[in-house]
Design an enzyme around this catalytic site. Sequence first.
Site, PDB file in Angstrom:
ATOM      1  N   PRO A 167       0.823  -1.218   0.000  1.00 31.15           N
ATOM      2  CA  PRO A 167       0.000   0.000   0.000  1.00 31.15           C
ATOM      3  C   PRO A 167       0.854   1.263   0.000  1.00 31.15           C
ATOM      4  O   PRO A 167       0.359   2.340  -0.348  1.00 31.15           O
ATOM      5  CB  PRO A 167      -0.803  -0.106   1.304  1.00 31.15           C
ATOM      6  CG  PRO A 167      -0.751  -1.552   1.694  1.00 31.15           C
ATOM      7  CD  PRO A 167       0.576  -2.050   1.182  1.00 31.15           C
ATOM      8  N   GLU A 207       0.557  -7.625   8.238  1.00 31.56           N
ATOM      9  CA  GLU A 207       0.758  -6.174   8.214  1.00 31.56           C
ATOM     10  C   GLU A 207       1.817  -5.746   7.211  1.00 31.56           C
ATOM     11  O   GLU A 207       1.982  -4.558   6.929  1.00 31.56           O
ATOM     12  CB  GLU A 207       1.123  -5.662   9.611  1.00 31.56           C
ATOM     13  CG  GLU A 207      -0.024  -5.748  10.618  1.00 31.56           C
ATOM     14  CD  GLU A 207      -1.310  -5.116  10.106  1.00 31.56           C
ATOM     15  OE1 GLU A 207      -1.286  -3.924   9.771  1.00 31.56           O
ATOM     16  OE2 GLU A 207      -2.339  -5.829  10.041  1.00 31.56           O
ATOM     17  N   ARG A 264      -0.515  -7.943 -21.238  1.00 27.61           N
ATOM     18  CA  ARG A 264      -1.264  -7.399 -22.374  1.00 27.61           C
ATOM     19  C   ARG A 264      -0.429  -6.502 -23.275  1.00 27.61           C
ATOM     20  O   ARG A 264      -0.759  -6.329 -24.448  1.00 27.61           O
ATOM     21  CB  ARG A 264      -2.475  -6.593 -21.892  1.00 27.61           C
ATOM     22  CG  ARG A 264      -3.513  -7.384 -21.145  1.00 27.61           C
ATOM     23  CD  ARG A 264      -4.622  -6.454 -20.677  1.00 27.61           C
ATOM     24  NE  ARG A 264      -5.256  -5.779 -21.804  1.00 27.61           N
ATOM     25  CZ  ARG A 264      -6.189  -6.338 -22.570  1.00 27.61           C
ATOM     26  NH1 ARG A 264      -6.619  -7.547 -22.316  1.00 27.61           N
ATOM     27  NH2 ARG A 264      -6.695  -5.674 -23.584  1.00 27.61           N
ATOM     28  N   ASP A 306      -5.691   0.163 -27.041  1.00 27.37           N
ATOM     29  CA  ASP A 306      -6.430  -0.035 -25.805  1.00 27.37           C
ATOM     30  C   ASP A 306      -6.772   1.301 -25.154  1.00 27.37           C
ATOM     31  O   ASP A 306      -6.033   2.268 -25.253  1.00 27.37           O
ATOM     32  CB  ASP A 306      -5.603  -0.873 -24.819  1.00 27.37           C
ATOM     33  CG  ASP A 306      -6.346  -2.116 -24.364  1.00 27.37           C
ATOM     34  OD1 ASP A 306      -7.593  -2.127 -24.487  1.00 27.37           O
ATOM     35  OD2 ASP A 306      -5.693  -3.058 -23.894  1.00 27.37           O
TER      36      ASP A 306
HETATM   37  C1  9D3 Z   1      -5.330  -2.956   7.738  1.00 26.99           C
HETATM   38  C2  9D3 Z   1      -3.856  -2.901   7.993  1.00 26.99           C
HETATM   39  N1  9D3 Z   1      -3.344  -1.627   7.553  1.00 26.99           N
HETATM   40  C3  9D3 Z   1      -2.986  -0.704   8.631  1.00 26.99           C
HETATM   41  C4  9D3 Z   1      -3.348  -1.055   9.996  1.00 26.99           C
HETATM   42  C5  9D3 Z   1      -2.119  -1.768   6.792  1.00 26.99           C
HETATM   43  C6  9D3 Z   1      -2.179  -2.724   5.704  1.00 26.99           C
HETATM   44  C7  9D3 Z   1      -1.288  -3.772   5.670  1.00 26.99           C
HETATM   45  C8  9D3 Z   1      -1.330  -4.692   4.643  1.00 26.99           C
HETATM   46  C9  9D3 Z   1      -3.116  -2.623   4.688  1.00 26.99           C
HETATM   47  C10 9D3 Z   1      -3.170  -3.564   3.662  1.00 26.99           C
HETATM   48  C11 9D3 Z   1      -2.282  -4.600   3.653  1.00 26.99           C
HETATM   49  C12 9D3 Z   1      -2.320  -5.598   2.562  1.00 26.99           C
HETATM   50  N2  9D3 Z   1      -2.277  -4.949   1.245  1.00 26.99           N
HETATM   51  C13 9D3 Z   1      -1.329  -5.203   0.349  1.00 26.99           C
HETATM   52  O1  9D3 Z   1      -0.481  -6.029   0.574  1.00 26.99           O
HETATM   53  C14 9D3 Z   1      -1.327  -4.457  -0.891  1.00 26.99           C
HETATM   54  C15 9D3 Z   1      -2.233  -3.478  -1.413  1.00 26.99           C
HETATM   55  C16 9D3 Z   1      -3.448  -2.910  -0.887  1.00 26.99           C
HETATM   56  O2  9D3 Z   1      -3.943  -3.228   0.200  1.00 26.99           O
HETATM   57  N3  9D3 Z   1      -4.080  -1.968  -1.639  1.00 26.99           N
HETATM   58  C17 9D3 Z   1      -3.608  -1.562  -2.858  1.00 26.99           C
HETATM   59  N4  9D3 Z   1      -2.498  -2.051  -3.368  1.00 26.99           N
HETATM   60  C18 9D3 Z   1      -1.825  -2.999  -2.653  1.00 26.99           C
HETATM   61  S1  9D3 Z   1      -0.401  -3.714  -3.128  1.00 26.99           S
HETATM   62  C19 9D3 Z   1      -0.295  -4.661  -1.780  1.00 26.99           C
END
Ligand code: 9D3
Length: 263
Positions: A89, A116, A154, A169
């Site tokens: 994220p 996490e 793609r 595209d």
């Molecule tokens: C709910 C936990 N969050 C803060 C307390 C942090 C958090 C950790 C791990 C939020 C999501 C994740 C898992 N997400 C991914 O591994 C992830 C992701 C995403 O959640 N949204 C958009 N792109 C991606 S790329 C990897």
Amino acid sequence: MRFDVITLFPEQFREAATIGVVGRAIANDKVLLETWNPRDFTSDVHRTVDDRPFGGGPGMVMKVGPLKKTIQSALEASDDPARVIYLSPQGRKLDQQGVTYLSQFSRLVLLAGRYEGVDERLIQSHVDEEWSIGDFVLSGGELPALVMLDAVTRTLPDVLGHECSAAEDSFVDGLLDHPHYTRPDVFDDEKVPEVLLSGDHKKIAIWREKQALGKTWQKRPDLLDKKELSPQQKTLLGEYKAELSGSVLSSNSIKLMPSEHKK
Ligand code: 9D3
């Protein structure tokens, strides 16, 4: 192009590897997909891949040891140089420009995290780039890795059949797609636009470009702000707006975009 995905859930990639454009690219050896499970690179009896966070707090963190071994094994599986991508994220938000950038590498190692996230020291020592697929919360990096695999595949040469070339595209030229219709030509009293039945391919191409410009203006004006329109495109968009106000502006048939939630 070769993808090595590091994941605790390799099963999630098995079916994806058989379906649609990606499935065909793999079957035709345009793409090689391999998965690597950090659990196979543990040495304790419980095959532990996660542990509690130093400093306390909720959730678990992926351990650096098994991940380092997994990445090293993936890298050693081929002499081809690889870019190591951590789906997270905190990463750069993926868009079509990012997809094009990623497609220049002949090999991507995609690290899909769970819990996490992964120990920061692993990111510092073994990750080249961090990428997100958008500002919403998912449960892990597997779906983002599949999104990246699909979008990059793609763009590769000789992958798309007659679906439409990757260059045609939507988004590639910064506009939304034009509307599509198929039989029947009348459904619930709604007729297909006359021009599409005319057989006049020049006129149809112009109508589609006008629609693409108009739909983009209506639904994604932010895309037009980023784009330089040609004089012909400006004329077409002007015609689209004029036709709108001349016909349906006073009716209730225009669907409004769901507005963003304000803080
Ligand atoms: C709910 C936990 N969050 C803060 C307390 C942090 C958090 C950790 C791990 C939020 C999501 C994740 C898992 N997400 C991914 O591994 C992830 C992701 C995403 O959640 N949204 C958009 N792109 C991606 S790329 C990897």
